[in-house]
Write a protein that holds these residues in place. Structure first.
Motif, PDB file in Angstrom:
ATOM      1  N   ALA A   1       2.805 -29.405  -1.837  1.00 15.10           N
ATOM      2  CA  ALA A   1       3.359 -29.207  -0.496  1.00 15.10           C
ATOM      3  C   ALA A   1       3.262 -27.758  -0.023  1.00 15.10           C
ATOM      4  O   ALA A   1       3.102 -27.493   1.166  1.00 15.10           O
ATOM      5  CB  ALA A   1       4.816 -29.665  -0.462  1.00 15.10           C
ATOM      6  N   GLY A   2       3.373 -26.798  -0.960  1.00 17.92           N
ATOM      7  CA  GLY A   2       3.367 -25.397  -0.583  1.00 17.92           C
ATOM      8  C   GLY A   2       4.591 -24.682  -1.107  1.00 17.92           C
ATOM      9  O   GLY A   2       5.300 -25.186  -1.989  1.00 17.92           O
ATOM     10  N   THR A   3       4.851 -23.482  -0.578  1.00 17.95           N
ATOM     11  CA  THR A   3       5.933 -22.644  -1.080  1.00 17.95           C
ATOM     12  C   THR A   3       6.808 -22.125   0.055  1.00 17.95           C
ATOM     13  O   THR A   3       6.354 -21.978   1.195  1.00 17.95           O
ATOM     14  CB  THR A   3       5.375 -21.432  -1.856  1.00 17.95           C
TER      15      THR A   3
ATOM     16  N   SER B   1       0.817  -1.220   0.000  1.00 21.85           N
ATOM     17  CA  SER B   1       0.000   0.000   0.000  1.00 21.85           C
ATOM     18  C   SER B   1       0.848   1.266   0.000  1.00 21.85           C
ATOM     19  O   SER B   1       0.348   2.356  -0.299  1.00 21.85           O
ATOM     20  CB  SER B   1      -0.938   0.006   1.210  1.00 21.85           C
ATOM     21  N   VAL B   2       2.135   1.127   0.336  1.00 24.31           N
ATOM     22  CA  VAL B   2       3.034   2.283   0.300  1.00 24.31           C
ATOM     23  C   VAL B   2       4.130   2.094  -0.747  1.00 24.31           C
ATOM     24  O   VAL B   2       5.100   2.846  -0.787  1.00 24.31           O
ATOM     25  CB  VAL B   2       3.668   2.535   1.691  1.00 24.31           C
ATOM     26  N   GLY B   3       3.985   1.077  -1.593  1.00 19.51           N
ATOM     27  CA  GLY B   3       4.937   0.890  -2.686  1.00 19.51           C
ATOM     28  C   GLY B   3       6.133   0.021  -2.367  1.00 19.51           C
ATOM     29  O   GLY B   3       7.037  -0.116  -3.188  1.00 19.51           O
ATOM     30  N   THR B   4       6.168  -0.586  -1.162  1.00 18.16           N
ATOM     31  CA  THR B   4       7.287  -1.457  -0.810  1.00 18.16           C
ATOM     32  C   THR B   4       7.145  -2.793  -1.531  1.00 18.16           C
ATOM     33  O   THR B   4       6.105  -3.448  -1.417  1.00 18.16           O
ATOM     34  CB  THR B   4       7.310  -1.722   0.707  1.00 18.16           C
ATOM     35  N   PRO B   5       8.175  -3.236  -2.268  1.00 24.13           N
ATOM     36  CA  PRO B   5       8.076  -4.541  -2.921  1.00 24.13           C
ATOM     37  C   PRO B   5       8.243  -5.675  -1.923  1.00 24.13           C
ATOM     38  O   PRO B   5       8.898  -5.531  -0.885  1.00 24.13           O
ATOM     39  CB  PRO B   5       9.225  -4.521  -3.929  1.00 24.13           C
ATOM     40  N   GLY B   6       7.641  -6.798  -2.223  1.00 23.02           N
ATOM     41  CA  GLY B   6       7.767  -7.978  -1.380  1.00 23.02           C
ATOM     42  C   GLY B   6       7.646  -9.220  -2.230  1.00 23.02           C
ATOM     43  O   GLY B   6       7.270  -9.157  -3.402  1.00 23.02           O
ATOM     44  N   VAL B   7       7.972 -10.358  -1.631  1.00 23.75           N
ATOM     45  CA  VAL B   7       7.836 -11.641  -2.310  1.00 23.75           C
ATOM     46  C   VAL B   7       6.901 -12.507  -1.480  1.00 23.75           C
ATOM     47  O   VAL B   7       6.878 -12.416  -0.249  1.00 23.75           O
ATOM     48  CB  VAL B   7       9.212 -12.315  -2.496  1.00 23.75           C
ATOM     49  N   GLY B   8       6.082 -13.323  -2.144  1.00 18.55           N
ATOM     50  CA  GLY B   8       5.111 -14.127  -1.421  1.00 18.55           C
ATOM     51  C   GLY B   8       4.876 -15.466  -2.082  1.00 18.55           C
ATOM     52  O   GLY B   8       5.366 -15.742  -3.174  1.00 18.55           O
ATOM     53  N   GLY B   9       4.102 -16.309  -1.391  1.00 19.19           N
ATOM     54  CA  GLY B   9       3.739 -17.621  -1.902  1.00 19.19           C
ATOM     55  C   GLY B   9       2.240 -17.766  -1.963  1.00 19.19           C
ATOM     56  O   GLY B   9       1.515 -17.324  -1.061  1.00 19.19           O
ATOM     57  N   TRP B  10       1.745 -18.402  -3.021  1.00 18.70           N
ATOM     58  CA  TRP B  10       0.317 -18.572  -3.268  1.00 18.70           C
ATOM     59  C   TRP B  10      -0.044 -20.047  -3.217  1.00 18.70           C
ATOM     60  O   TRP B  10       0.671 -20.892  -3.762  1.00 18.70           O
ATOM     61  CB  TRP B  10      -0.054 -17.995  -4.625  1.00 18.70           C
ATOM     62  N   ALA B  11      -1.158 -20.373  -2.571  1.00 18.14           N
ATOM     63  CA  ALA B  11      -1.677 -21.737  -2.535  1.00 18.14           C
ATOM     64  C   ALA B  11      -3.193 -21.682  -2.598  1.00 18.14           C
ATOM     65  O   ALA B  11      -3.846 -21.306  -1.623  1.00 18.14           O
ATOM     66  CB  ALA B  11      -1.224 -22.463  -1.276  1.00 18.14           C
ATOM     67  N   ASP B  12      -3.761 -22.048  -3.737  1.00 15.17           N
ATOM     68  CA  ASP B  12      -5.212 -22.062  -4.000  1.00 15.17           C
ATOM     69  C   ASP B  12      -5.834 -20.674  -3.888  1.00 15.17           C
ATOM     70  O   ASP B  12      -5.992 -19.986  -4.866  1.00 15.17           O
ATOM     71  CB  ASP B  12      -5.905 -23.074  -3.099  1.00 15.17           C
ATOM     72  N   ASN B  13      -6.230 -20.226  -2.703  1.00 17.76           N
ATOM     73  CA  ASN B  13      -6.754 -18.862  -2.569  1.00 17.76           C
ATOM     74  C   ASN B  13      -6.165 -18.179  -1.345  1.00 17.76           C
ATOM     75  O   ASN B  13      -6.765 -17.265  -0.783  1.00 17.76           O
ATOM     76  CB  ASN B  13      -8.286 -18.851  -2.508  1.00 17.76           C
ATOM     77  N   LEU B  14      -4.982 -18.632  -0.933  1.00 18.10           N
ATOM     78  CA  LEU B  14      -4.321 -18.067   0.232  1.00 18.10           C
ATOM     79  C   LEU B  14      -2.921 -17.602  -0.136  1.00 18.10           C
ATOM     80  O   LEU B  14      -2.257 -18.183  -0.993  1.00 18.10           O
ATOM     81  CB  LEU B  14      -4.238 -19.115   1.358  1.00 18.10           C
ATOM     82  N   GLY B  15      -2.470 -16.558   0.530  1.00 20.58           N
ATOM     83  CA  GLY B  15      -1.126 -16.053   0.281  1.00 20.58           C
ATOM     84  C   GLY B  15      -0.420 -15.740   1.581  1.00 20.58           C
ATOM     85  O   GLY B  15      -1.030 -15.554   2.634  1.00 20.58           O
ATOM     86  N   ALA B  16       0.889 -15.716   1.520  1.00 20.74           N
ATOM     87  CA  ALA B  16       1.731 -15.266   2.627  1.00 20.74           C
ATOM     88  C   ALA B  16       2.855 -14.465   2.015  1.00 20.74           C
ATOM     89  O   ALA B  16       3.256 -14.703   0.865  1.00 20.74           O
ATOM     90  CB  ALA B  16       2.283 -16.456   3.424  1.00 20.74           C
TER      91      ALA B  16
ATOM     92  N   LEU C   1       2.017 -22.917   3.388  1.00 19.56           N
ATOM     93  CA  LEU C   1       1.733 -24.338   3.273  1.00 19.56           C
ATOM     94  C   LEU C   1       0.504 -24.553   2.391  1.00 19.56           C
ATOM     95  O   LEU C   1      -0.380 -23.706   2.314  1.00 19.56           O
ATOM     96  CB  LEU C   1       1.509 -24.942   4.653  1.00 19.56           C
ATOM     97  N   ASP C   2       0.473 -25.693   1.721  1.00 21.08           N
ATOM     98  CA  ASP C   2      -0.652 -25.996   0.849  1.00 21.08           C
ATOM     99  C   ASP C   2      -1.374 -27.245   1.351  1.00 21.08           C
ATOM    100  O   ASP C   2      -2.292 -27.154   2.158  1.00 21.08           O
ATOM    101  CB  ASP C   2      -0.161 -26.185  -0.587  1.00 21.08           C
ATOM    102  N   GLY C   3      -0.942 -28.421   0.931  1.00 19.71           N
ATOM    103  CA  GLY C   3      -1.571 -29.656   1.399  1.00 19.71           C
ATOM    104  C   GLY C   3      -2.742 -30.120   0.573  1.00 19.71           C
ATOM    105  O   GLY C   3      -3.279 -31.215   0.796  1.00 19.71           O
ATOM    106  N   ASN C   4      -3.183 -29.301  -0.403  1.00 21.12           N
ATOM    107  CA  ASN C   4      -4.237 -29.751  -1.306  1.00 21.12           C
ATOM    108  C   ASN C   4      -3.645 -30.651  -2.386  1.00 21.12           C
ATOM    109  O   ASN C   4      -2.438 -30.848  -2.470  1.00 21.12           O
ATOM    110  CB  ASN C   4      -4.949 -28.549  -1.932  1.00 21.12           C
ATOM    111  N   GLN C   5      -4.499 -31.166  -3.235  1.00 17.49           N
ATOM    112  CA  GLN C   5      -4.075 -32.121  -4.255  1.00 17.49           C
ATOM    113  C   GLN C   5      -4.580 -31.694  -5.619  1.00 17.49           C
ATOM    114  O   GLN C   5      -5.589 -30.998  -5.737  1.00 17.49           O
ATOM    115  CB  GLN C   5      -4.631 -33.520  -3.943  1.00 17.49           C
ATOM    116  N   TRP C   6      -3.862 -32.127  -6.664  1.00 17.99           N
ATOM    117  CA  TRP C   6      -4.446 -32.031  -7.994  1.00 17.99           C
ATOM    118  C   TRP C   6      -5.631 -32.987  -8.037  1.00 17.99           C
ATOM    119  O   TRP C   6      -5.572 -34.091  -7.494  1.00 17.99           O
ATOM    120  CB  TRP C   6      -3.428 -32.456  -9.061  1.00 17.99           C
TER     121      TRP C   6
END
Length: 267
Positions: free
Chosen positions: A204-206, A162-177, A223-228
């Motif tokens: 497994a997740g990211t 929201s203030v322009g700071t870049p970051g890196v994250g992980g996505w799993a289905d509809n959740l992020g960190a 973390l993910d834990g879901n399956q194809w």
């Protein structure tokens, strides 16, 4: 005691004297694993990608500089917070998405039953005036769907806060960190996929790390834990998403970055 002039002196026995150099042991050379090859996403407007944008509100234009391998997403301001513009909230995604069938560096298909990793490196980041946006590189199972549960994505993203700071994250289905660090110049992450027979194809997740221009950084995981839930022989897809950073009101601007990836088959 008898002596041996054999180059490999331990060969034979104490009752044998040999000058025969051919007594060397047989050497068996075993080929090592194939080296994974770092790949550029290339031009998302190129012929190998399919583009969809159901809502048509987030993206003003996209450009690719082939000499620097940098992607620029010219984004719009969106005055209404809507979860369907985000891959990390809600149950649907209607924003910009580019996709193509996923392959290993040798051109063979990445299948749902494979055990493999997706590694992503993001650098040359410029958030410009863009705020609360995400660019995500991921593996997805049903690229034409707008339902997050059908897309079933797992991947690594770069964001502008929201203030322009870049970051890196992980996505799993509809959740992020996310992991943010002051003056972040590079983000690196890995998504792991367990493969296996039907109904055990776990994601497994990211894990991801943000590197600062000064000593220091930040790490995180999702973390993910879901399956194809497709056949083990089905080919997966590579998906690139321009998303809002949750159910928020993004601010428009030019969001530029370079993205490289490696897909490594583990079994």
């Amino acid at each position: 005691m008898p002596t041996s002039n054999n180059t490999f002196a331990g060969i034979g026995n104490n009752n044998t004297k040999s000058n025969n150099a051919s007594a060397a042991p047989t050497v068996i050379t075993v080929a090592g694993p194939a080296t994974s090859q770092i790949q550029s996403l290339g031009n998302l407007n190129g012929g190998s990608y399919t583009f969809t944008d159901t809502a048509g509100v987030a993206l003003s234009s996209y450009s690719y500089n082939s000499s620097t391998d940098v992607h620029t997403f010219n984004t719009n301001s969106i005055g209404v917070a809507n979860e369907t513009y985000s891959i990390i909230s809600g149950s649907n995604f209607t924003g910009p998405k580019w996709h193509k069938l996923l392959q290993y560096a040798d051109g063979s298909p990445v299948l749902a039953g494979d055990t493999f990793t997706l590694n992503v490196t993001i650098d040359q980041i410029s958030t410009g005036a863009a705020r609360n946006y995400i660019v995500c590189t991921s593996v997805i199972q049903n690229p034409t769907s707008t339902v997050l549960g059908n897309l079933r994505g797992s991947g690594i993203y770069c964001l502008t806060s929201s203030v322009g700071t870049p970051g890196v994250g992980g996505w799993a289905d509809n959740l992020g960190a996310v992991a943010t660090t002051a003056s972040m110049v590079r983000g690196v992450g890995t998504a792991a996929f367990g493969g296996g027979p039907t109904n055990t194809m776990y994601k497994a997740g990211t894990m991801f790390t943000g590197y600062s221009a000064v000593p220091g950084g930040s790490v995180g995981n999702r973390l993910d834990g879901n399956q194809w839930n497709i056949a083990t022989t089905s080919q997966l897809s590579l998906g690139i998403f321009l998303s809002s950073n949750g159910t928020v009101t993004p601010t428009g601007g030019a969001f530029s970055l370079r993205i490289k990836y490696v897909v490594t088959k583990l079994s």
